[in-house]
Write a protein that holds these residues in place. Structure first.
Motif, mmCIF file in Angstrom:
data_model
loop_
_atom_site.group_PDB
_atom_site.id
_atom_site.type_symbol
_atom_site.label_atom_id
_atom_site.label_comp_id
_atom_site.label_asym_id
_atom_site.label_seq_id
_atom_site.Cartn_x
_atom_site.Cartn_y
_atom_site.Cartn_z
ATOM 1 N N THR A 63 75.192 -1.356 39.656
ATOM 2 C CA THR A 63 74.255 -0.839 40.663
ATOM 3 C C THR A 63 74.322 -1.639 41.967
ATOM 4 O OG1 THR A 63 72.463 -2.217 39.793
ATOM 5 C CG2 THR A 63 72.683 -0.010 38.892
ATOM 6 N N LEU B 203 68.753 1.862 39.826
ATOM 7 C CA LEU B 203 69.607 2.873 40.443
ATOM 8 C C LEU B 203 69.335 3.032 41.933
ATOM 9 C CD1 LEU B 203 69.471 5.661 37.705
ATOM 10 C CD2 LEU B 203 71.292 4.005 38.089
ATOM 11 N N LEU C 42 71.868 2.109 44.718
ATOM 12 C CA LEU C 42 73.095 2.870 44.968
ATOM 13 C C LEU C 42 72.910 3.692 46.244
ATOM 14 C CD1 LEU C 42 73.860 4.061 41.331
ATOM 15 C CD2 LEU C 42 75.023 2.244 42.590
ATOM 16 N N ILE D 63 76.916 11.616 39.012
ATOM 17 C CA ILE D 63 76.841 10.662 37.901
ATOM 18 C C ILE D 63 77.082 11.445 36.614
ATOM 19 C CG2 ILE D 63 75.365 9.123 36.562
ATOM 20 C CD1 ILE D 63 73.919 8.359 39.065
ATOM 21 N N VAL E 180 65.940 7.458 39.247
ATOM 22 C CA VAL E 180 66.907 8.498 39.555
ATOM 23 C C VAL E 180 66.395 9.375 40.700
ATOM 24 C CG1 VAL E 180 66.031 10.246 37.938
ATOM 25 C CG2 VAL E 180 68.463 10.196 38.485
#
Length: 627
Positions: free
Chosen positions: A340, A363, A366, A426, A441
């Protein structure tokens, strides 16, 4: 073209009308311009044949006719007297060049641009006695013949040679090291045999999509080589250690071959590779340790091989990585949390391995997946799927590159080439992942594809998925997810594929304009295998008290936001009203006088009322005390 003036035919030396949107035919009287040296009309909409009068222009040195709708034949009669011509461009027309196999050209070309005009099926004799030629492009020219031996000698001093997209067969000569070529494009032909010993000056070599069947050379000896593209052949054996000596190498594409064994352990401080594509071979071993020295790498594809072992934590040091594909290997262990730290990462595919553990929680870091419609040049994506790529002070053109990559999306594998640079995805499907799907997410608003199917994930589907407005494909099937399907899924206006089948979900299935358009042939397939679900499109009816709702935290947040909005509205309204009254009194003199007069009257009345009331009260109090 017919509107060109006919005066001074014997004096005009140059006509340059490139890209002027001209139509019509090339006039017959062109042959009367006997002093013409430069005739350039490329990039127009000219049609019809090329007049034979062209052959009378004995002083012509430059002829650009490319990118037009010209038809017919260019014969020996057109070319026989053009002894001074050095540049010939007939590319991207419908012309057919017909000369005899024994014909000798009268000119000495420096540049020949003949892409996508008809030269074949035999190998064109047009290039005989052209020792000084520097640039040749005969791609997609209908050549279905072996390359004659004389051709290699004639083009010894060329720097650019493109014979791609033909049906050229036979084998390449064993030695080409004496040539001066810098770029050699032979892709999409029917060449067999081995790769010849490379030229020392060569920078780009593309022999992809052929039938080469010999191992890679043990010693490349091409220190200037920047791009080696050999995908889709039948090359056996291993990758030689000499590949480590190619310090200028930026692109290495050996995908779709028969390579075996482990990759060499390059013992160099730094490698300049930015694109490494090894998909669909039989390579083995652990995650290649030499990649730790590839700090410029942006595109890494090791998919469909036999690699094994765990993923190293130093993956997080490959800070330039944008596309990372390891699908269909035998990797095990956990996904390192350091992954990450790859801020530019926009494509992660670890599907079909033996990876276990949880999905990393952080996450949100990212950043490459956290913005919509991201320009690939902003992430520094440098490689064959970006036509012009600039990074680390270097510029490379990739219009010649025609590889493609299959992306698992919307329930099937679709080929992507230049569009891949815009794919944000992903895919962790078909592993042994456990735990919850992280709420973070929801921060990856650039996601187009999310596939976590065939794992052992538990817990609820986070309502934050509803903010992923770019999401086109969502597959969470074959897990152990529970709870209700969040109503926020109805907010996904770009969604084209949804699969939540075979989980432990319960409650009413949400509906919405976009959800109702999915899988119209069999909408129930998106939800089957969840015995607790009810409502359309499943046959199970819901009871009256089963209504879809959002996440409870979301409801609490909404109530708090509503209360704050109401209070803020009252304060803003009061201040705005007060300001309006002040402005009215400031700029309207009559209103200001009336206001202060009213205020004085009210003050006088209030004063009189208080004084009189106080006097009456005091008088009554005095009378009571005296009695």
């Amino acid at each position: 073209m017919e509107r060109l003036p006919k005066c001074a035919w014997d004096k005009l030396q140059a006509i340059n009308l490139d890209a002027t949107n001209m139509t019509g035919n090339i006039p017959v009287w062109l042959g009367n311009m006997t002093n013409l040296t430069d005739f350039s009309v490329s990039g127009n909409q000219l049609s019809g044949p090329v007049p034979l009068g062209l052959g009378a222009l004995t002083k012509l040195t430059v002829l650009y006719l490319g990118q037009n709708n010209l038809t017919g034949i260019i014969s020996e009669d057109h070319l026989a007297n053009l002894r001074n011509m050095v540049i010939l461009d007939l590319s991207y027309t419908y012309l057919k060049v017909v000369v005899g196999s024994t014909w000798t050209p009268p000119f000495k070309l420096i540049r020949a641009q003949l892409a996508s005009c008809q030269l074949g099926p035999g190998f064109p004799a047009l290039f005989k006695h052209q020792k000084g030629i520097n640039y040749i492009d005969v791609s997609n020219a209908g050549i279905a013949d072996a390359i004659p031996s004389w051709f290699w000698d004639e083009i010894s001093y060329a720097s650019y040679v493109d014979m791609s997209h033909n049906q050229i067969d036979g084998e390449l000569p064993a030695k080409l090291e004496a040539k001066t070529w810098q770029e050699l494009h032979l892709n999409s032909n029917q060449l067999k045999g081995s790769i010849p010993k490379l030229l020392r000056n060569i920078t780009k070599l593309d022999i992809s999509r052929n039938s080469l069947s010999a191992p890679l050379p043990s010693d490349f000896q091409a220190p200037e080589l920047a791009a080696l593209v050999l995908f889709s052949n039948h090359i056996p054996g291993s990758v030689p250690l000499s590949i480590c000596d190619l310090q200028s190498l930026a692109i290495l594409d050996l995908s779709n071959n028969l390579l075996v064994g482990e990759l060499p352990q390059c013992r160099v401080a730094s490698l300049g590779i930015s694109t490494l594509l090894l998909e669909n071979n039989s390579l083995s071993g652990e995650f290649p340790s030499f990649l730790r020295s590839c700090m410029k790498i942006t595109f890494l594809d090791l998919a469909r091989n036999n690699f094994h072992g765990s993923l190293p934590k130093w993956i997080g040091d490959l800070s330039s990585l944008v596309i990372f594909r390891l699908r269909s290997n035998m990797f095990s262990g956990q996904i390192p949390s350091e992954i990450t730290e790859l801020e530019d990462l926009q494509y992660l595919d670890l599907a079909k391995n033996n990876i276990s553990g949880i999905i990393p929680q952080s996450l949100a870091t990212l950043k490459g997946m956290s913005s919509e419609n991201q320009d690939p040049r902003q992430t520094g994506l440098n490689g064959p799927f970006v036509q012009t790529s600039e990074r680390f002070g270097e510029v490379m053109e990739f219009e010649w590159y025609d590889d493609s990559l299959f992306v698992a999306i919307k329930g099937r594998e679709l080929p992507y080439s230049s569009q891949l640079k815009y794919m944000v995805s992903i895919d962790l499907s078909s592993n042994n992942l456990v735990g919850n799907l992280p709420e973070e997410v929801g921060s990856l608003i650039g996601l187009i594809n999310l596939n976590l199917s065939f794992n052992q994930l538990t817990g609820n589907i986070p309502y934050q998925i509803g903010v992923l407005q770019s999401l086109e494909s969502l597959d969470l099937s074959h897990n152990q997810l529970s709870g209700e399907i969040p109503q926020t899924l109805s907010n996904l206006t770009s969604l084209g594929e949804l699969n939540l089948s075979y989980n432990n979900l319960s409650g009413r299935i949400p509906s919405g304009p976009q959800l109702n358009t999915l899988h119209t042939d069999d909408p129930a397939s998106m939800y089957i295998g969840n015995t607790g679900l009810c409502g359309h499109p499943l046959p199970n009816n819901c009871s009256e008290n089963e209504t879809p709702h959002g996440h409870p935290i979301r409801e609490g947040n909404n109530g708090w936001l509503t209360e704050m909005s109401f209070t803020l509205g009252i304060i803003v309204g009061f201040l705005l009203g007060l300001w309006l009254v002040f402005c009215a009194l400031l700029f309207k003199k009559t209103w200001r006088i009336a206001y202060f007069r009213l205020f004085d009257n009210l003050y006088d009345r209030a004063y009189v009322f208080v004084v009189v009331s106080w006097a009456l009260w005091f008088r009554k109090a005095s009378a009571s005390s005296s009695t």
